[in-house]
Design a protein around this motif. Structure first.
Motif, short mmCIF file in Angstrom:
data_model
loop_
_atom_site.label_atom_id
_atom_site.label_comp_id
_atom_site.label_asym_id
_atom_site.label_seq_id
_atom_site.Cartn_x
_atom_site.Cartn_y
_atom_site.Cartn_z
N VAL A 1 0.84 -1.20 0.00
CA VAL A 1 0.00 0.00 0.00
C VAL A 1 0.88 1.25 0.00
N SER A 2 1.87 1.25 0.87
CA SER A 2 2.75 2.42 0.96
C SER A 2 3.45 2.69 -0.38
N PHE A 3 3.99 1.64 -0.98
CA PHE A 3 4.75 1.81 -2.22
C PHE A 3 3.83 2.22 -3.38
N TYR A 4 2.66 1.65 -3.38
CA TYR A 4 1.67 1.99 -4.42
C TYR A 4 1.25 3.45 -4.30
N ARG A 5 0.97 3.89 -3.07
CA ARG A 5 0.57 5.27 -2.88
C ARG A 5 1.67 6.24 -3.30
N ALA A 6 2.91 5.86 -3.03
CA ALA A 6 4.03 6.77 -3.31
C ALA A 6 4.35 6.82 -4.79
N THR A 7 4.25 5.67 -5.46
CA THR A 7 4.78 5.59 -6.82
C THR A 7 3.71 5.31 -7.87
N GLY A 8 2.56 4.85 -7.45
CA GLY A 8 1.55 4.44 -8.41
C GLY A 8 1.84 3.09 -9.03
N ASP A 9 2.96 2.48 -8.65
CA ASP A 9 3.33 1.17 -9.19
C ASP A 9 2.50 0.09 -8.49
N ARG A 10 1.74 -0.67 -9.27
CA ARG A 10 0.78 -1.61 -8.70
C ARG A 10 1.33 -3.02 -8.51
N LYS A 11 2.55 -3.26 -8.96
CA LYS A 11 3.02 -4.65 -9.02
C LYS A 11 2.92 -5.36 -7.65
N LEU A 12 3.49 -4.75 -6.63
CA LEU A 12 3.46 -5.39 -5.32
C LEU A 12 2.04 -5.33 -4.73
N PHE A 13 1.37 -4.23 -5.02
CA PHE A 13 0.00 -4.09 -4.52
C PHE A 13 -0.90 -5.20 -5.07
N ASP A 14 -0.76 -5.47 -6.33
CA ASP A 14 -1.56 -6.55 -6.94
C ASP A 14 -1.19 -7.90 -6.34
N ALA A 15 0.11 -8.08 -6.13
CA ALA A 15 0.56 -9.34 -5.51
C ALA A 15 -0.06 -9.49 -4.13
N ALA A 16 -0.07 -8.40 -3.37
CA ALA A 16 -0.65 -8.43 -2.03
C ALA A 16 -2.14 -8.75 -2.11
N CYS A 17 -2.83 -8.14 -3.08
CA CYS A 17 -4.26 -8.41 -3.23
C CYS A 17 -4.52 -9.87 -3.60
N ARG A 18 -3.66 -10.42 -4.44
CA ARG A 18 -3.83 -11.82 -4.82
C ARG A 18 -3.66 -12.74 -3.60
N PHE A 19 -2.67 -12.38 -2.76
CA PHE A 19 -2.49 -13.18 -1.54
C PHE A 19 -3.70 -12.97 -0.62
N THR B 1 -9.06 -0.53 -1.82
CA THR B 1 -9.77 -1.16 -2.94
C THR B 1 -11.28 -1.06 -2.83
N GLY B 2 -11.78 -0.84 -1.61
CA GLY B 2 -13.23 -0.84 -1.40
C GLY B 2 -13.82 -2.24 -1.36
N LEU B 3 -12.98 -3.27 -1.41
CA LEU B 3 -13.51 -4.64 -1.42
C LEU B 3 -13.91 -5.07 -0.01
N GLU B 4 -15.21 -5.29 0.19
CA GLU B 4 -15.75 -5.62 1.51
C GLU B 4 -15.14 -6.89 2.10
N LYS B 5 -14.80 -7.83 1.22
CA LYS B 5 -14.33 -9.12 1.74
C LYS B 5 -13.05 -8.95 2.57
N TYR B 6 -12.25 -7.96 2.23
CA TYR B 6 -11.03 -7.74 3.01
C TYR B 6 -11.38 -7.30 4.42
N LEU B 7 -12.34 -6.39 4.51
CA LEU B 7 -12.78 -5.92 5.82
C LEU B 7 -13.42 -7.06 6.61
#
Lengths: 639, 639
Positions: free
Chosen positions: B176-194, B227-233
């Motif tokens: 989340v931190s890296f995505y917010r700073a750089t807009g780069d989604r690669k790690l963010f997407d990986a985190a979401c997949r996990f 992401t707004g995805l309820e399932k995470y919450l």
């Protein structure tokens, strides 16, 4: 060393205790502790931890039987210090690796008891155990149930951690005691056969091993004294001399090369003659130091005695609690660094203080110096006495100077600090050790040489020796009055220890003070009256002991006192003793003027001077603590 | 709960720190700590303990490659918490089970740093790690190098002791931190997949598991927010709600039935809503409590908030050191019982105080109460600040209040107490945690709701929000003077925390005090001057804290002070502070009148009043201790 100062202690058969304070305790051992332990060794005490001791001997005897009949016994692992029911096969050894020693210590106590109180029923019970023990001995003399039951092929492969030589030591001490009391040689012969095997393997010019837990050294010396066989003495000396020599035997045994630092635990990090400080496991330490002093005297070995003196000073001046406890840390049940004597984390194992009394006696036989008996007294009247409940059925293993029950339950750092005595421990070294000490107390009172009889402890007793028949009537623990009736056989000197705590005393005869003893020339039968002034004293501890800064302790005679919650309410740390406490001694308790700080629950606030209310602070002797249920206790009190 | 009091913290992009005291520290993190840790993660720091972190990812990536190409990777044991070179196959996982989290925390810190200091070189270094991390992710989204390298078949079979969900948590926070700073989604997407995989397995109506070490709860909430995805919450809520429910999941997982007492360590002994006391592993505790508060606010869950408040009170009123350290015992790195706050045995892990700051922030977002920011300040300016050396190259993991170097070396009870900061720990949770906290300090200063902006910490900064552009110039740590320039956009209330330590202050505007904040109505652009009186204060600790009876501590502003041997000589316990110490503050140090007790080596002697000599006692801020080599240190001093 000055040979003219050498002395020996009087033996059981020369002394008969008859003392208002001690006779009851000794009777408790005889009538309650010994029968209780007889059952405990057989796992017949409900609710107590299992010993497995006799059970193991039965299993070992079965193995011996199988071997004799040409069978091949099972093999189980010998890789642990403790084998409980969950991790050991039901046919394998159970309990601690040193479990055999419990019955040996019991037999030693029984032997002492029988000397003054013949009791055929008790003697037969002991003989029953002895028969079983002997049936568990291998043909070659080896006798340790762990290895006999679990793996004969690994005998003597782990001297560092396992306790075959330790168990041998207690076997021999038990055997000597029982033989002297009854004349029955069965166990004594078994011990000698095991000793012969040990001498064959580890004796002079043999394998360079030595025990990981000392006691065999002392035992071999006792067997030498009893049999006159030099090889026993030589092997004891080898065990002492080899210790800490490089390359380390424990390294060789383990197939590693280490700095030896870990062997501080076993007092095997450097040769004993280079040891100046008490280190490592405290019980092992004092057992070794005791044997070193014993050997130093026999061999008139100045260097060895010099090491003993350095170690003694290190204990007496830096590493002993006011209660005579030693071994300040639970980690390795060990001596900590100089002046590190925390009250609430103390280990101060009962057995360590028992070993210290023995070390003190051996030192006092080499050199006339009342310090030795002073320290023995400190340990005996406080830590050791405290360790046994009045009924002889529960015991302290660890002897703290400050207890907060909630901490013992909630704080793993203090899990070893029990607020009340425990029934029986699986690791039950202390209770049988107490039994053997109390039932041989006769041997800790008097020492003599050609011209002098030393009274080291003031315990009422009848003494018969070549110099005189002596009757001591003692009110030492109460009024400090002692009478010594001397029925002289030949002129001699009587040396009376002046206790370290005593500032003023009166003696009915003229005397000369030397090294803490009052020497009286006895030229005729006479009665000597002694009066030690029994003042309640406030004691301070060196301010290098951080735990005691700003605090003091209370003593009267040989007794250290303490405060308990039962008498003083909760939060004993809020009490402060008045600078002029006006101590009042009444019926065994001491009352003093004090103040109590008002409780203040707010965690952090701007400093304001504490508020106090006046109170009477009530002290009881330390040895009586923990007899009224779980409650706070503290030896030191704020000033 | 009173929704009108709810607030949110301002985010990185709304705040830019420019502070005489803090900017240098944040720069050290950026210029020294982050580059140092970049090397440490790759085991390129000479003399530092190995991390194995990046090495494990490389091994895991190779395993993934092998799986993709149809190969069958090796299987190694997954039965330990730590795998060192001596007990693990060289191709197997090395280091602690939670080793992956180090790089995730590093990426989180890098993200924060990049927000205000774009740095393409650093960004590329992070992207290099991210590429490697992503190549180590299994097809189904699973990502934990221990199980990927050692045994894929055992994934999620040991939630209690292993750290797959913990590592996921730090992965998501870093992403989340890296995505917010750089807009780069690669790690963010990986985190979401996990996260998707975790929701599939542990989500609502799925397997009843929850993490042994909490953090995934907070991470899932962050992903939900992003992401707004309820399932995470929902899954975060499941992890909170299931905790401690019977039958225990950890029991089921282990195939046993226990009393659950052991799960106090994991805060899983009773359901969270029944928890009133902070117990168990302190870091796990505050991570959970933080997530509980977060969820309580989102769900407006009174019962959950009530549990948070009880736990908060228990910490703040019974279980926190004056330095903001929590977790008083090394056994389980855990909270001890109420008022058990020993100085010389303290654990007070750096990470626990970092987690506490987070818990405080979440609480302050629910309820207007300056206590939360007071406690956060206590932790931040003392324990947390102390944990990093001025050059950012050595760190304290454990933060004692009293240190005696010889004890740390000789006494196993104090082996965890290091007298100087260590370079890098194999178990390196604290240094990367410090990096991520310091580089996101912006998010701990301000909270706001519709009508109020709260200044919780007085750190110089520029703030841009809907209400105003604000410039804060702060000399808080030195003179206590702060200026707040408000360039108003719309009328609002500005709430200034009145620090708990401050008795007197001046404000250039009229104000109203409520719940520890001074509320000022802002109707126009203005400059507000604040002067907090900076008095050196003597603080006493509740006398229920046994270690501190008869002692006091010194504070000035937010800083706790301490004495060090370098300024005051050895044996700091011999010092006593004068009742009227006449504190003098000079160049960061405090000087006071005192006395020193004369040393007395004799272990036991009749009590005499101690002798003293006058002295000047010199104090330095606690956070500066241990910078002049090994020496004694003490926060508390005798009165």
């Amino acid at each position: 060393m000055n040979k003219s100062e050498f002395s020996s202690h009087l033996k059981m058969n020369n002394v008969k205790i008859n003392d208002a304070f001690w006779s009851g305790i000794i009777e408790t051992v005889r009538k309650s502790v010994i029968p209780y332990q007889y059952l405990a060794l057989q796992d017949k005490i409900e609710g107590a931890e299992k010993s497995y001791c006799i059970e193991n001997f039965k299993k070992a005897a079965a193995v011996c039987e199988k071997i004799k009949s040409g069978g091949r016994p099972e093999v189980y692992p010998v890789d642990k210090w403790h084998y409980d029911e969950s991790n050991a096969d039901k046919n394998a050894f159970h309990g601690w690796v040193f479990q055999d020693s419990d019955v040996y210590k019991w037999i030693e106590a029984v032997g002492y008891t029988l000397m003054h109180h013949p009791d055929s029923e008790l003697e037969n019970k002991a003989k029953g155990f002895i028969k079983l023990i002997c049936s568990a001995q291998l043909e070659n003399g080896y006798l340790d149930t762990l290895y006999i039951i679990n793996d004969r092929s690994k005998i003597f492969t782990n001297l560092k951690d396992h306790h075959e030589l330790y168990c041998f030591g207690h076997l021999a001490l038990g055997a000597v005691s029982f033989y002297r009391a009854t004349g029955d040689r069965k166990l004594f012969d078994a011990a000698c056969r095991f000793a012969d095997l040990i001498c064959d393997i580890f004796g002079k010019d043999k394998t360079e091993g030595y025990p990981g837990h000392e006691i065999a050294e002392t035992a071999l010396i006792r067997l030498y004294e009893e049999t006159g066989l030099e090889k026993y003495l030589e092997t004891a000396k080898c065990f002492i001399d080899r210790r800490g020599e490089k390359p380390y035997y424990f390294d060789k045994e383990r197939g590693v090369t280490t700095s030896g630092e870990d062997y501080r635990y076993n007092q095997a990090h450097i040769p004993v003659r280079e040891q100046k400080e008490a280190v490592g496991h405290a019980v092992r330490g004092v057992y070794l130091y005791s044997a070193m002093a014993d050997a130093a005297k026999i061999y008139c070995d100045d260097e060895l005695f010099s090491a003993c003196k350095s170690i003694w000073k290190n204990i007496a001046e830096r590493k002993i609690y006011i209660t005579g406890g030693i071994g300040a840390t639970v980690h390795g049940e060990a001596f900590s660094f100089d002046y590190d004597l925390p009250n609430d984390l103390a280990y101060a194992e009962t057995c360590a203080s028992i070993g210290l009394v023995s070390f003190a006696r051996e030192m006092s036989k080499i050199e006339i110096n009342s310090d030795y008996a002073d320290v023995a007294e400190r340990a005996l009247y406080n830590t050791i006495l405290s360790a046994m409940a009045p009924d002889g059925k529960s015991f302290f293993y660890v002897n703290p100077l400050e207890v907060l029950p909630v901490a013992s339950k909630s704080d793993a750092r203090k899990a070893h600090i029990k607020p009340v005595r425990q029934k029986w421990f699986g690791c039950a070294c202390c209770p049988p050790n107490l039994a053997r000490l109390f039932s041989s107390l006769e041997e800790y009172i008097f020492t003599e040489n050609d011209n002098t009889l030393f009274i080291n402890q003031y315990i009422g007793a009848q003494v018969n020796c070549d110099k005189a028949d002596i009757t001591i009537t003692s009110d030492y623990t109460n009024s400090g009055k002692i009478s010594v009736f001397v029925d002289m056989k030949t002129p001699f000197k009587l040396a009376l220890r002046i206790p370290g705590w005593c500032d003023h005393f009166k003696l009915s005869e003229s005397y000369e003070i030397r090294n803490g003893y009052a020497f009286i020339t006895i030229c005729k039968s006479t009665e000597i009256d002694i009066q030690f002034e029994m003042k309640t004293k406030l004691i301070k501890c060196s301010n290098r002991v951080r735990a005691n800064i700003g605090k003091a302790a209370v003593m009267r005679g040989p007794f250290v006192y303490c405060v308990e919650e039962a008498d003083n309410g909760k939060n004993l740390h809020l009490l402060r003793l008045d600078k002029e406490p006006d101590f009042r001694f009444d019926n065994g308790m001491i009352f003093a003027k004090g103040i109590r700080e008002r409780e203040d629950d707010r965690l952090y606030a701007e400093y304001t001077a504490p508020e106090y209310e006046k109170c009477v602070i009530k002290f009881i002797p330390y040895y009586k603590w923990g007899n009224r249920g779980e409650n706070e206790m503290s030896v030191y009190i704020r000033m």
